[in-house]
Design a protein around this motif. Sequence first.
Motif, PDB file in Angstrom:
ATOM      1  N   LEU A 246     -21.976 -33.420  -8.319  1.00 24.30           N
ATOM      2  CA  LEU A 246     -21.507 -32.099  -7.904  1.00 24.30           C
ATOM      3  C   LEU A 246     -20.434 -31.577  -8.857  1.00 24.30           C
ATOM      4  N   HIS A 247     -19.571 -32.451  -9.315  1.00 30.93           N
ATOM      5  CA  HIS A 247     -18.528 -32.042 -10.267  1.00 30.93           C
ATOM      6  C   HIS A 247     -19.154 -31.565 -11.570  1.00 30.93           C
ATOM      7  N   ALA A 248     -20.180 -32.288 -12.033  1.00 30.64           N
ATOM      8  CA  ALA A 248     -20.824 -31.918 -13.292  1.00 30.64           C
ATOM      9  C   ALA A 248     -21.541 -30.575 -13.182  1.00 30.64           C
ATOM     10  N   GLY A 249     -22.040 -30.240 -11.980  1.00 25.50           N
ATOM     11  CA  GLY A 249     -22.850 -29.037 -11.830  1.00 25.50           C
ATOM     12  C   GLY A 249     -22.120 -27.825 -11.317  1.00 25.50           C
ATOM     13  N   GLN A 250     -20.824 -27.943 -11.034  1.00 24.34           N
ATOM     14  CA  GLN A 250     -20.149 -26.806 -10.423  1.00 24.34           C
ATOM     15  C   GLN A 250     -19.861 -25.699 -11.440  1.00 24.34           C
ATOM     16  N   ASP A 251     -19.918 -24.478 -10.939  1.00 30.44           N
ATOM     17  CA  ASP A 251     -19.627 -23.272 -11.715  1.00 30.44           C
ATOM     18  C   ASP A 251     -18.451 -22.589 -11.029  1.00 30.44           C
ATOM     19  N   MET A 252     -17.332 -22.484 -11.727  1.00 29.37           N
ATOM     20  CA  MET A 252     -16.137 -21.933 -11.108  1.00 29.37           C
ATOM     21  C   MET A 252     -16.306 -20.474 -10.687  1.00 29.37           C
ATOM     22  N   ALA A 253     -17.339 -19.808 -11.213  1.00 30.22           N
ATOM     23  CA  ALA A 253     -17.593 -18.416 -10.822  1.00 30.22           C
ATOM     24  C   ALA A 253     -18.432 -18.322  -9.545  1.00 30.22           C
ATOM     25  N   GLN A 254     -18.961 -19.459  -9.075  1.00 28.18           N
ATOM     26  CA  GLN A 254     -19.798 -19.462  -7.879  1.00 28.18           C
ATOM     27  C   GLN A 254     -19.230 -20.456  -6.870  1.00 28.18           C
TER      28      GLN A 254
ATOM     29  N   THR B 290     -20.963 -23.672  -5.437  1.00 27.73           N
ATOM     30  CA  THR B 290     -21.152 -24.886  -6.233  1.00 27.73           C
ATOM     31  C   THR B 290     -19.902 -25.748  -6.297  1.00 27.73           C
ATOM     32  N   TRP B 291     -18.799 -25.313  -5.718  1.00 27.31           N
ATOM     33  CA  TRP B 291     -17.539 -26.039  -5.868  1.00 27.31           C
ATOM     34  C   TRP B 291     -17.601 -27.394  -5.162  1.00 27.31           C
ATOM     35  N   LEU B 292     -16.973 -28.371  -5.787  1.00 25.32           N
ATOM     36  CA  LEU B 292     -16.905 -29.706  -5.207  1.00 25.32           C
ATOM     37  C   LEU B 292     -15.717 -29.765  -4.246  1.00 25.32           C
ATOM     38  N   THR B 293     -16.011 -29.574  -2.982  1.00 28.07           N
ATOM     39  CA  THR B 293     -15.023 -29.695  -1.918  1.00 28.07           C
ATOM     40  C   THR B 293     -15.442 -30.838  -0.998  1.00 28.07           C
ATOM     41  N   LEU B 294     -14.536 -31.267  -0.155  1.00 23.09           N
ATOM     42  CA  LEU B 294     -14.869 -32.322   0.792  1.00 23.09           C
ATOM     43  C   LEU B 294     -16.034 -31.896   1.680  1.00 23.09           C
ATOM     44  N   GLY B 295     -16.024 -30.646   2.141  1.00 26.66           N
ATOM     45  CA  GLY B 295     -17.099 -30.170   3.011  1.00 26.66           C
ATOM     46  C   GLY B 295     -18.451 -30.226   2.334  1.00 26.66           C
TER      47      GLY B 295
ATOM     48  N   ARG C 282      -6.236 -21.809  -0.971  1.00 31.69           N
ATOM     49  CA  ARG C 282      -6.653 -22.377   0.306  1.00 31.69           C
ATOM     50  C   ARG C 282      -7.794 -23.380   0.110  1.00 31.69           C
ATOM     51  N   VAL C 283      -8.495 -23.256  -0.999  1.00 29.60           N
ATOM     52  CA  VAL C 283      -9.628 -24.151  -1.299  1.00 29.60           C
ATOM     53  C   VAL C 283      -9.110 -25.362  -2.064  1.00 29.60           C
ATOM     54  N   ARG C 284      -9.462 -26.543  -1.580  1.00 29.23           N
ATOM     55  CA  ARG C 284      -9.040 -27.784  -2.235  1.00 29.23           C
ATOM     56  C   ARG C 284     -10.256 -28.412  -2.919  1.00 29.23           C
ATOM     57  N   LEU C 285     -10.206 -28.461  -4.240  1.00 28.68           N
ATOM     58  CA  LEU C 285     -11.306 -29.030  -5.021  1.00 28.68           C
ATOM     59  C   LEU C 285     -11.077 -30.517  -5.251  1.00 28.68           C
ATOM     60  N   LEU C 286     -12.144 -31.287  -5.173  1.00 27.40           N
ATOM     61  CA  LEU C 286     -12.093 -32.693  -5.533  1.00 27.40           C
ATOM     62  C   LEU C 286     -12.367 -32.826  -7.030  1.00 27.40           C
ATOM     63  N   VAL C 287     -11.546 -33.614  -7.711  1.00 27.78           N
ATOM     64  CA  VAL C 287     -11.656 -33.758  -9.166  1.00 27.78           C
ATOM     65  C   VAL C 287     -11.704 -35.240  -9.526  1.00 27.78           C
TER      66      VAL C 287
ATOM     67  N   THR D 249     -28.812 -35.517 -12.147  1.00 25.54           N
ATOM     68  CA  THR D 249     -28.868 -36.514 -11.075  1.00 25.54           C
ATOM     69  C   THR D 249     -28.917 -35.870  -9.698  1.00 25.54           C
ATOM     70  N   LEU D 250     -28.216 -34.747  -9.524  1.00 22.71           N
ATOM     71  CA  LEU D 250     -28.011 -34.175  -8.200  1.00 22.71           C
ATOM     72  C   LEU D 250     -29.308 -33.963  -7.416  1.00 22.71           C
ATOM     73  N   PRO D 251     -30.323 -33.297  -7.963  1.00 22.85           N
ATOM     74  CA  PRO D 251     -31.548 -33.102  -7.162  1.00 22.85           C
ATOM     75  C   PRO D 251     -32.318 -34.387  -6.899  1.00 22.85           C
ATOM     76  N   HIS D 252     -31.985 -35.464  -7.615  1.00 15.27           N
ATOM     77  CA  HIS D 252     -32.705 -36.726  -7.447  1.00 15.27           C
ATOM     78  C   HIS D 252     -31.980 -37.703  -6.519  1.00 15.27           C
ATOM     79  N   LEU D 253     -30.861 -37.291  -5.936  1.00 15.29           N
ATOM     80  CA  LEU D 253     -30.137 -38.211  -5.054  1.00 15.29           C
ATOM     81  C   LEU D 253     -31.004 -38.710  -3.889  1.00 15.29           C
ATOM     82  N   PRO D 254     -31.818 -37.847  -3.253  1.00 18.15           N
ATOM     83  CA  PRO D 254     -32.684 -38.383  -2.192  1.00 18.15           C
ATOM     84  C   PRO D 254     -33.647 -39.459  -2.704  1.00 18.15           C
ATOM     85  N   GLY D 255     -34.223 -39.226  -3.886  1.00 15.83           N
ATOM     86  CA  GLY D 255     -35.119 -40.224  -4.457  1.00 15.83           C
ATOM     87  C   GLY D 255     -34.388 -41.502  -4.801  1.00 15.83           C
TER      88      GLY D 255
END
Length: 298
Positions: free
Chosen positions: A66-74, A77-82, A122-127, A174-180
Amino acid sequence: MDQVSFVDSALVFQVPPFEFLNAPGFAAARDRLIAGKLALYEGNHLFNRLILEEGRFLCYLAALSLHAGQDMAQSSTWLTLGRLQREVTELGVASRNRVEAQVSCLRKYGFLTQQPHASDRRVRLLVPSAALLARDAGILGLLVSGLSEFGLSPTDGHKGPLAPDLHRAMRRATLPHLPGLSRIIRRHLPLAPFFAHDCGYMILLILLRGGCEGRDGLIGSGYQRLAMQTGVSRTHVRRIIEAARDAGLLTTATRGGHDIRLTANMWHAADRWFADMFALTDLLLREALAAGRAGASA
């Protein structure tokens, strides 16, 4: 080469695992991978506890992806706990509370930090920490180096950790392949005595190395030595070894876990696991490079 479906339709390998398993250089590539992983893992007992017990492994792998794929403009895509909780719970390997506990552990030991977003505090990003990223790049680098030994890698001759751009691209893939990947882990039920416990994967690697190096395949390590190497209790090691013995993966000739001998079933199960890991790495590498070429063309 035709694509071959493996595990289920969600994961399609371009080079199927059996091609790696049947390659003449497989055993040598496997042994170098084991030695390389142990060189990265040994001496870091905290990190060792992350690397394969399923819920923990997929939690930290999802965080990296998720960190590798996040786009700060969207914001979606942000990596948050939720978001991490949603991704991992959908895999069915951990509850929301367990993911939160795992994040707390990763933060406690410096593998993750939590930082406010620059434009919305207010948004807390995981890094992920630099140490966690470097360790993951090293692990992927070992696997990519292994592909080179089969003559199948688009980056033949690669040695050492992956460059940051390639590492990021492979974790995005990797992200879309996590279920596999989750289903791959569950497929290897014979190795469950190791995969289902803290430091079990580390113990597996140590035993495999010992099986390669030991005279007549005999491993002299006892429970106490394995406990010191992995940072868990002697009782914990004994339970893992006894479970593996009961599953037909090894035998023990004396008390205290000395004189361990790995069975043919153990080597067969381990070889299938490493063949799957080479095939998965090949898939991620090809997708990462293809995405890079598409981005350059755009």
